[in-house]
Design an enzyme around this catalytic site. Structure first.
Site, PDB file in Angstrom:
ATOM      1  CB  ALA A  26       0.641  -9.257   0.048  1.00  0.00           C
ATOM      2  CE1 TYR A  27       8.007  -5.436   1.996  1.00  0.00           C
ATOM      3  CE2 TYR A  27       7.082  -3.227   1.957  1.00  0.00           C
ATOM      4  CZ  TYR A  27       8.140  -4.073   2.220  1.00  0.00           C
ATOM      5  OH  TYR A  27       9.314  -3.581   2.692  1.00  0.00           O
ATOM      6  CB  ALA A  28       1.084  -2.483   3.221  1.00  0.00           C
TER       7      ALA A  28
ATOM      8  CB  SER B 296       3.713  -8.942   5.726  1.00  0.00           C
ATOM      9  OG  SER B 296       4.529  -8.106   4.921  1.00  0.00           O
TER      10      SER B 296
END
Length: 153
Positions: free
Chosen positions: A101-103, A105
């Site tokens: 999810a972080y990557a 975004s």
């Protein structure tokens, strides 16, 4: 010289960003340099992270910075000057396990600001993206079943 003014902003609250931008522009008349440096991350396997949490991460790391940028941008364009900086992450270039999810975004943010850079050249507005490697950030140990506490801010 202007006296400093504290304006609170939750970058993941997309609906409140427009009002904050108006408040800033009403107070100071313009923004010369906008530095987008807020972020939220979570660590976990794709199948264990809820879609709701994926959306929260995307709101904070992608929609938040672009919403604020779009709110400030017309003022910079009309003045034909300004600088926009995105403090992003190396994970906007490469993904690592347990950070999907972080990557995602951060990849989205890089794509947006790369396009913006090309579009703003004609207005003499500089757009920069900084992708540091891993940094130490604030983290709370989550209570069992409390996914919100597993977010780094």
């Amino acid at each position: 010289t202007y006296a400093p003014k504290l304006i609170l902003l939750d970058i993941s609250d997309i609906n409140g960003i427009q009002d904050v931008a108006k408040e800033i522009l009403n107070c100071y008349g313009c923004v010369d340099i906008l530095i987008n440096n807020a972020s939220m991350k979570v660590k976990g396997a794709v199948q264990s992270i809820s879609l709701e949490l994926d959306k929260k991460i995307m709101d904070a790391n992608y929609f938040g910075p672009i919403t604020l940028t779009k709110a400030i941008l017309p003022n910079m364009i009309s003045r034909r000057t300004g600088q926009i900086v995105l403090i992003n992450s190396i994970q906007g270039k490469i993904g690592i396990p347990f950070r999907a999810a972080y990557a995602a975004s951060k990849h989205a943010a890089v794509g947006f600001f790369d396009c913006l850079r090309a579009e703003m050249e004609e207005f003499d507005i500089s757009v920069s993206t900084v992708n540091p490697t891993f940094i130490c950030s604030y983290h709370r140990q989550p209570a069992p079943g409390n996914w919100e506490a597993s977010i780094w801010k």
